[in-house]
Scaffold this motif. Sequence first.
Motif, PDB file in Angstrom:
ATOM      1  N   LYS A   2      41.339  42.638  40.635  1.00 22.59           N
ATOM      2  CA  LYS A   2      41.719  42.476  39.237  1.00 22.59           C
ATOM      3  C   LYS A   2      40.533  41.884  38.485  1.00 22.59           C
ATOM      4  O   LYS A   2      39.913  40.919  38.935  1.00 22.59           O
ATOM      5  N   PHE A   3      40.223  42.468  37.331  1.00 23.58           N
ATOM      6  CA  PHE A   3      39.068  42.042  36.558  1.00 23.58           C
ATOM      7  C   PHE A   3      39.506  41.711  35.137  1.00 23.58           C
ATOM      8  O   PHE A   3      40.263  42.463  34.531  1.00 23.58           O
ATOM      9  N   GLY A   4      39.035  40.576  34.622  1.00 20.08           N
ATOM     10  CA  GLY A   4      39.348  40.225  33.254  1.00 20.08           C
ATOM     11  C   GLY A   4      39.344  38.728  33.050  1.00 20.08           C
ATOM     12  O   GLY A   4      38.853  37.953  33.879  1.00 20.08           O
ATOM     13  N   PRO A   5      39.911  38.269  31.932  1.00 16.79           N
ATOM     14  CA  PRO A   5      39.933  36.831  31.635  1.00 16.79           C
ATOM     15  C   PRO A   5      40.837  36.090  32.623  1.00 16.79           C
ATOM     16  O   PRO A   5      41.907  36.571  32.992  1.00 16.79           O
ATOM     17  N   VAL A   6      40.372  34.923  33.063  1.00 17.18           N
ATOM     18  CA  VAL A   6      41.138  34.107  34.003  1.00 17.18           C
ATOM     19  C   VAL A   6      41.106  32.659  33.507  1.00 17.18           C
ATOM     20  O   VAL A   6      40.038  32.141  33.147  1.00 17.18           O
ATOM     21  N   GLN A   7      42.277  32.015  33.474  1.00 19.42           N
ATOM     22  CA  GLN A   7      42.304  30.600  33.159  1.00 19.42           C
ATOM     23  C   GLN A   7      41.552  29.832  34.231  1.00 19.42           C
ATOM     24  O   GLN A   7      41.705  30.105  35.429  1.00 19.42           O
ATOM     25  N   VAL A   8      40.711  28.894  33.817  1.00 18.54           N
ATOM     26  CA  VAL A   8      39.844  28.185  34.746  1.00 18.54           C
ATOM     27  C   VAL A   8      40.626  27.541  35.878  1.00 18.54           C
ATOM     28  O   VAL A   8      40.209  27.572  37.046  1.00 18.54           O
ATOM     29  N   GLU A   9      41.796  26.966  35.561  1.00 16.68           N
ATOM     30  CA  GLU A   9      42.560  26.274  36.600  1.00 16.68           C
ATOM     31  C   GLU A   9      43.060  27.231  37.691  1.00 16.68           C
ATOM     32  O   GLU A   9      43.436  26.799  38.784  1.00 16.68           O
ATOM     33  N   HIS A  10      43.043  28.544  37.401  1.00 13.41           N
ATOM     34  CA  HIS A  10      43.478  29.536  38.388  1.00 13.41           C
ATOM     35  C   HIS A  10      42.309  30.368  38.929  1.00 13.41           C
ATOM     36  O   HIS A  10      42.532  31.391  39.602  1.00 13.41           O
TER      37      HIS A  10
END
Length: 534
Positions: A2-10
Motif C-alpha cells: 500500500k502506497f500513500g499518506p500514512v499517519q506518523v504514529e502508524h
Amino acid sequence: MKFGPVQVEHAEGAILAHATLVGGTRLRKAHRLTASDIEALKAAGITLVIAARLSPDDLDEDAAAARLAEIFATGEIEARSPTTGRVNLHAATPGLFTVNRAVVDAVNTVDPAVTLATLAPFTPVVPGQMVATVKIIPFAVSSGLIEQARAAGGGAFAVHPFRKKRFGVVQTVLPGVKPSVLDKTVRITAGRLARYGGVVGRELRPPHEEQAVSAAIETLFDESDMILVFGASAVCDEGDVIPAAIRIAGGRVERVGMPVDPGNLLVLGDVRGRCVIGAPGCARSPKTNGFDWVLDRLMAGLDVASADIAAMGVGGLLAEIPSRPQPREAERKSGFLPVWGLLLAAGQSRRMGPGNKLLAEFDGVPLVRRTGAALAGAQVDGTIAVLGHEEERVRAALDGLGLESVLNPAFAEGLSTSLRAGIAALPGEAAGVLVMLADMPEVTTADLDRLIAAFRNAGGNSVVRATCNGKRGNPVLLPRALFGEIARLEGDTGARHVVEQGLFTVIDIELGHAAGLDVDTPEALAQAGGTLIQ
C-alpha cells in the motif's frame, strides 16, 4: 503493498517515499522507518508521511531484484549486489552477448513493476562489462510477481566465450599488387583476431586463379582452425575465383554477399567441416564491417548460416571507412566533425616497480593492446599512439592494430609532454581529439563511441568527459579550440585544468567503474585482473 499518506504514529516499518529532514538528520528516500524515527518525526511536528507499507507476501525492492537476477547469473555472467531496487549483470568472460527477445519480452510483460533491460543482441563484450540490468520500479512487489518473472525468464540471454583459433591466411596476387598492402593486411588481421585470442598461422600468396587458391586452402587445411581468403580482385559472382576454389577443394559455398555495407562482398563456405571465409575488401581496414559481424559469431562458437547473414540488413548500414575507393556519398556533408583518437602510452609506470604496466596481460593480451584495440575500433577518423618508455616493446604490442605512432622523447618530464606531442601530430581537419589513457582496462569501444556521438551531437563545441558515479574520470574528448591551451601545458599534468577553466561547456557521460579504473600499482593491477610481465 500500500502506497500513500500514512499517519506518523502508524508508520513504523513503512518505507519512506521521499527524503525528509528531521531536525539535523536526513532520512533518505526508501528508508524503513524505525521507532526512534517515529519519535523524531513527532518531535519535529511532522504528523503525516508518504510511505509504502508492505504486505506479508511482499519483497522489498532490493530483495525482489536479487531474487529475479539469480536466474540470469551463470558462469559467464555475474550479478552485482542490489541497490535501490537494481541489480546489474556483468560479463565474467570475453565473448558474444546473445538475447532471446521473446523471453525478455515475457519478463517485461509480467508487470510494469518488474523490468529487464539488456544490450543489443550479438554485442561483443569484455569481462566486467554490463550486459543487463534488473530494476524494480516501486519500493516492493509481491513475491508472486517475481516468481512469475523467474518462470518466464529462463534462457533470456547469455555470453558465449570466444574460442582461441588458429587462422590460415590466403592472399591472392595479380600484377601490380603491392607487397606492402599484403603485409599491412596481415598485420591488421592479426590485430582483429587478437580481440578474440585468435592468431594468424601461415600465410600463402598464390595467383588469383581458382586452382591456385584451392591448392592453398588444401595446404593450410590441417594446420588451421579456419581459413581466410583475401582476393586481389573483388568477388562479383557465385562462380568467381574464391567461391569456385572452395568448391574445387571439395567444399560448399553457404553464401556469397551480405546485406551489410561495408562488407557486401563476403563469401562464407565450408571445406570438410573447416570454415573458409572470402573476406570483403573492407576487411583490410581495422574499421568495423560486415566481416566482423560474421567473425564475432564464429569465434564464439555459434553457427552462421545463409539465413543468419540475410537477417543482418537491419542495422547493417555501417559507418563509412576512409579507404573505400567508391564511397557511398561523393563527399562528406559539411556538418561532419572528424574526431581523432589519442592513446597516451609513453609513461614509465614508476609506482608499478620494475615492470611496465602497459605490458601487463589481461586474459593473455597486453594492457596497451587491449586499450589500443578499443580505441582503434571506435568511430574515429584516425588514431595516434604516443610512445616513450620502452618504445619498442610497446610498439610491438600494438602491431597490427592500425594505429599511427609518434615518439615523445621528453616522456620522463610528465603527462603534459605526451599530450603536446599527440596534439602536434593531429591533422589539420581534426575537429576534436579523444584522449585515452593506455592503462584503463575496462573502457570499451562502445564507451568511446558514446563520447564521440555526444561530441558530434553538440556540434563540436563542448568538452565531453567520462564520469564514474558522477565524479570526473577518463577518457575525455577535447574540441580543436582547446588545442592551443593544451600546447601550453607543462609538467606532469593532464587536460583537467584546461577543461575546468570554464572555456567550454562540459558534457559528462556516465561510464561507471570503467571511467575511474586505471592501474597504477601492483595491487590495483591484480585487483583488475592483470598479470605483470617482467
